[in-house]
Design an enzyme around this catalytic site. Structure first.
Site: not given
Ligand SMILES: [Zn+2]
Length: 974
Positions: A70, A145, A67
């Site tokens: 991504e 992130e 994730h």
């Molecule tokens: Zn997400």
């Protein structure tokens, strides 16, 4: 296009080509010889083109690495060296879809657009991102992130921050998400599905930079990729680009990414887990009991479709036998089914919500007994027919709302392709349905139950219990862990951490250089259509009732929406209007019991549903129109059946079956409990507007006020049931009145006469009542509430009405929405604040809100909103940036609509008295917006924020810590 099998085109060998009638497409499977990339092409005349690239990415742990990768590859790449090319694309492209998704075993990067140049740009940016991201070069990407230690001053407390970290905290604020995760952990202890690909907040901080970079290196290679192209596009040109710009730079390699099979269990297993509830919440009737099964394999397309139907048949429809027998036994408040097709080993589950742990044995017994009974006595054939029919209708209609059709096919084809099977097997449904239809004369479904449910040891009983103080316990553990981590650091290391935190913030605030921004290809304003689309609408009158006719190609389906004004309902009965919308179609009528009714609906129509919507008239939020909507769709030839069912539901529903009513009330309440946190943004947004706006006060009756209403009804059902029936009956009589009715019909022109015939037979069942509208007293107060839950993050909202401050609506406000969402709030609330997102919304009637989504902060976010005007006063961008924002805004305005959506939008505009001239004016204003127009809006935003209307929905402790900000703090869950 004439391509030959086994010939090579631009490095791609055509391996297979065939016509798929069911989706009106030619399917081609290609293989890129040099790089090992696979490509699947669906050619048809849909101009909403789709491209995607997917990698098989089974994770080994719950650090969320798949994730986080991504998110991260979209943060700058070789050709596009800026902070977030993804954001630049949403700001300024005409995309109809742009996203990235992490699944349990794959990561998908899809884009869609109707504009050819735009489509190519999107594809290029995405390919550069996945193959050449800058993630290795800047460790700040993982920090931002994924996760990082944050320390703002030497004396302060260290905290964890990061976008995915908070996103997943938000996900696991809903108990059913916890149940899902625990179920997979239990069913798949030895495979990738047993860990959380999205990331478990407890495990995310274990992810290191090395492992993060390694994950990308291992999986993001053409040899492990699945490329998808869909729609009306030139395939040879597209594969030429793919080959020359990217794929031929790579040599085929061996990538180990096969999904390991979880061996079947020798014995059934049983596990118990806890989930957090708020201190004020009642513990009783809050346990989830679930029984879960691992079925065969996803590559068995017949099993997949038949189980999808079987799950609906057993557990979803009002006639569902397994659901009904569980409810009858008094097990819990609601029963839901699950079927997960998008993993190698699909699963099926029966979940009872609102139960207690002691009911475990009874639960097992009832499920087992009922499954055995269904096998020995056979399933009702009418029910089987109904369930197969509704699936067939949905497949043939192919109406996926706002999602591009190509994306839906893309996701479906991955369910076989990624497991080394042909990508077409789930797309060809007619031949499979034919086999399944044998169930009408054989014991087809009974055999499935026997094989996959009764004689299957690969199953798990998973129980999820409520526990007080769990959120607080966990927070405390994290706090201690971080404190001891801080204690282990030397003074120099602490200084370094403060410096690192500052450095990250500086980096986040730095604006990309114009040269970097210029690398993102951009359309010109000239590429945008100047004229607003005029939706078809002809006003007619049938039997004294206004009818809006929308003539569109619908493939012989008729969409009939009946809008009944609710203004005759007295104010104190308004909650019953919302309740009525939830239960109509699920209770018995004069002719059918509720199960028969549901079968009739599924056999003859594509579904019937009800809804309550409140509209403002044009630009005035004081003048609202509330409509009770009854909507249905069917094949044109079945219109007489549709209207017969309308009549049964509208004129002959029976509300006096106390047992059924209690079941429905419990089901509604339980559904609210489960989804409350997920709806946090919507609830907080309407709540803040209700402090000053009459339309929002009306809406509030269907929101948190409705939850309180239904909770009370459920708790005191025995004493309130009589009043319940009479209220529902009275309300139905007041609503289903010919004088209150407006109908909208979306169908081919030549099919209108069939509607007309059916309607003239139908209309006699309506009452005719010309009494005056009720006057409502919807008094407003600035309540500024803190709405407390056991959730782990917040939804922080401020709102106002700018008309009341003397401003008027202008198209530039739409552009401002884009700027705030993808620049100011993106940077301050998401990137720096660690929330999942932030947004601003300005409506024609003057209502406006600023909101955050899954936000770890509270007061800091309010400060960000208050500082918006300062940002706007300094707002200075060049013409290119301005163009970008305008194009991004237009992509929202011009979202492609399905025929039924077009009919509904045209009707909404009619009800709200918004003329085509107004729509064109808004479009002109958007297209003409200049930088100075945006700066000018600073005063509007400033004054709005000074009104200080605020509402926060979220974590109990966080709200208590900020108690001084609120006039009231309230525990939401009952
Ligand atoms: Zn997400």
């Amino acid at each position: 296009m004439n391509l030959k099998k086994d010939k090579i085109y631009n490095g791609f060998r055509l391996e297979d080509e065939r016509q798929i009638e069911d989706i009106n497409s030619i399917a081609r499977v290609f293989y890129h010889e040099k790089s090992g990339a696979r490509l699947f092409h669906l050619e048809n005349d849909d101009d909403n083109k789709v491209f995607s690239i997917t990698f098989r990415t089974p994770p080994e742990d719950s650090t969320g690495v798949a994730h986080i990768v991504e998110h991260s590859v979209l943060c700058g790449s070789r050709q596009f060296p800026m902070k977030e090319p993804f954001v630049e694309l949403v700001k300024g492209s005409l995309n109809t879809y742009l996203n990235a998704m992490t699944f349990p075993d794959k990561t998908m990067y899809p884009v869609a657009s109707r504009n050819e140049k735009d489509f190519h740009n999107l594809m290029n940016v995405y390919l550069d991102a996945v193959f050449y991201p800058n993630i290795g070069a800047c460790p700040e990407t993982l920090m931002q992130e994924g996760w990082h230690y944050e320390l703002e001053s030497k004396e302060g407390e260290i905290t964890y921050k990061g976008v995915v970290y908070n996103e997943m905290k938000g996900v696991f604020s809903s108990p059913d998400a916890i149940l899902d995760q625990k179920t997979f952990e239990t069913l798949f202890p030895e495979s990738a599905y047993g860990v959380e690909s999205g990331g478990d907040p407890d495990d995310i901080p274990q992810l290191t930079q090395e492992k993060f970079v390694q994950f990308h290196k291992q999986y993001y290679h053409p040899s492990n990729s699945y490329i998808f192209l869909y729609g009306d596009l030139d395939i040879e040109e597209n594969i030429k680009f793919l080959d020359e710009a990217y794929l031929n730079k790579f040599e085929k390699i061996q990538v180990t990414s096969q999904i390991a099979l979880q061996p079947a269990f020798a014995q059934k297993v049983e596990k118990i887990f806890d989930y957090p509830i708020a201190p004020a919440e009642n513990k009783e009737d809050k346990t989830f009991l679930s029984m879960n099964f691992v079925l065969g394999q996803a590559t068995d397309s017949e099993m997949c479709l038949s189980f999808q139907i079987l799950e609906y048949l057993l557990l979803e429809t009002p006639a569902a036998p397994l659901k009904n027998v569980l409810l009858e036994a008094g097990l819990g408040k609601d029963v839901v089914g699950t079927f997960v097709p998008s993993i190698l080993q699909p699963t099926f589950g029966v979940v009872v919500t609102g139960a207690n742990e002691e009911q475990k044995q009874q639960f097992i017994q009832v499920v087992e007994q009922e499954l055995k009974r269904l096998v020995s006595e056979g399933i009702d054939k009418k029910l089987i027919e109904a369930c197969i029919n509704i699936f067939e209708f949905t497949l043939r209609e192919g109406n996926y709302g706002n999602r591009p059709k190509g994306l839906v096919y893309n996701i479906k084809c991955m369910d076989s392709w990624i497991y080394d099977e042909s990508p077409v097997i789930h797309l060809e449904y007619t031949s499979i349905l034919k086999k399944i239809k044998s169930a009408l004369t054989t014991n087809y479904f009974e055999q499935l139950i026997e094989k996959y449910l009764i004689n299957n040891n690969h199953q798990a009983l998973v129980i999820l219990r409520p526990k007080h103080g769990l959120t607080e316990e966990k927070d405390e553990m994290v706090r201690e862990k971080l404190a001891s981590y801080k204690a282990s650091l030397s003074s120099v290391e602490i200084d370094k951490l403060v410096e690192q935190t500052m450095e990250l913030k500086r980096r986040q605030e730095t604006i990309d250089s114009p040269e970097a921004l210029a690398t993102i290809p951009l359309l010109a304003l000239a590429d945008i259509e100047k004229q607003a689309e005029e939706l078809p609408l002809v006003e007619k009158e049938e039997k004294g009732v206004s009818v809006l006719q929308h003539s569109l190609y619908t493939n012989d389906i008729a969409y009939v929406n009946m809008y009944f004004d609710t203004h005759l309902v007295p104010q104190k009965q308004l909650p019953y209007v919302y309740l009525l919308a939830e239960i109509l179609g699920k209770v018995a009528t004069q002719e059918y019991d509720y199960a028969e009714l549901s079968n009739e609906i599924n056999i003859h129509t594509g579904g019937i549903g009800c809804d309550v919507t409140v509209y403002t008239e044009n630009e005035n939020d004081e003048k609202y129109l509330s409509k009770f909507l009854v909507k249905g769709k069917s094949l044109v030839e079945k219109l007489p059946n549709l209207f017969k069912l309308f009549e049964q539901i509208i004129a002959h529903s029976c509300f006096d079956n106390s047992k059924r009513m209690q079941e429905l009330v419990q089901e509604i309440k339980s559904n609210w409990d489960m989804n409350l946190f997920r709806r946090g943004q919507q609830l907080a947004t309407n709540r803040v507007l209700s402090y000053f706006s009459p339309i929002a006060q009306y809406n509030e009756v269907g929101m948190l006020q409705f939850y309180n209403f239904i909770a009370d009804l459920e708790a005191n059902f025995a004493t309130r049931s009589t009043e319940l029936y009479s209220n529902l009956e009275q309300v139905a009589k007041l609503i289903f009145n010919k004088e209150n009715l407006l109908i909208s019909v979306t169908a081919e022109e030549e099919n209108y006469s069939k509607f007309k015939k059916c309607f003239s037979d139908f209309h006699a069942c309506l009452t005719s009542n010309k009494v005056l509208a009720e006057q409502y007293n919807l008094a407003a107060t600035q309540r500024n509430e803190g709405l407390m839950t056991a959730g782990k993050v917040q939804y922080v909202v401020k709102g106002a009405n700018f008309r009341k401050l003397g401003y008027s609506y202008h198209g530039s406000l739409k552009v401002l929405e884009t700027i705030l969402r993808y620049d100011y709030l993106w940077t301050r609330v998401r990137v720096q604040g660690g929330a999942y997102g932030g947004f601003a919304k300005f409506e024609r009637n003057g209502n406006m809100v600023f909101g955050s989504y899954r936000d770890p902060n509270l007061k800091e976010t309010l400060v960000v909103y208050d500082e918006t005007s300062a940002y706007l006063r300094k707002f200075a961008v060049d013409q290119r940036e301005m163009t970008k924002y305008i194009i991004g805004t237009m992509s929202q305005v011009d979202t492609p609509l399905t025929p039924s959506q077009k009919g509904e939008r045209a009707t909404n505009q009619y009800i709200r008295k918004i003329s085509q001239t107004k729509i064109q004016q808004e479009r002109n204003e958007i297209l003409a917006t200049k930088q100075a127009d945006i700066s000018k809006l600073a005063n509007l935003v400033d004054e709005a924020m000074q009104q200080n209307y605020l509402c926060v929905f979220g974590n109990e402790q966080k709200i208590k810590e900020n108690q001084n900000l609120f006039n009231q703090v309230i525990s939401v869950l009952k």
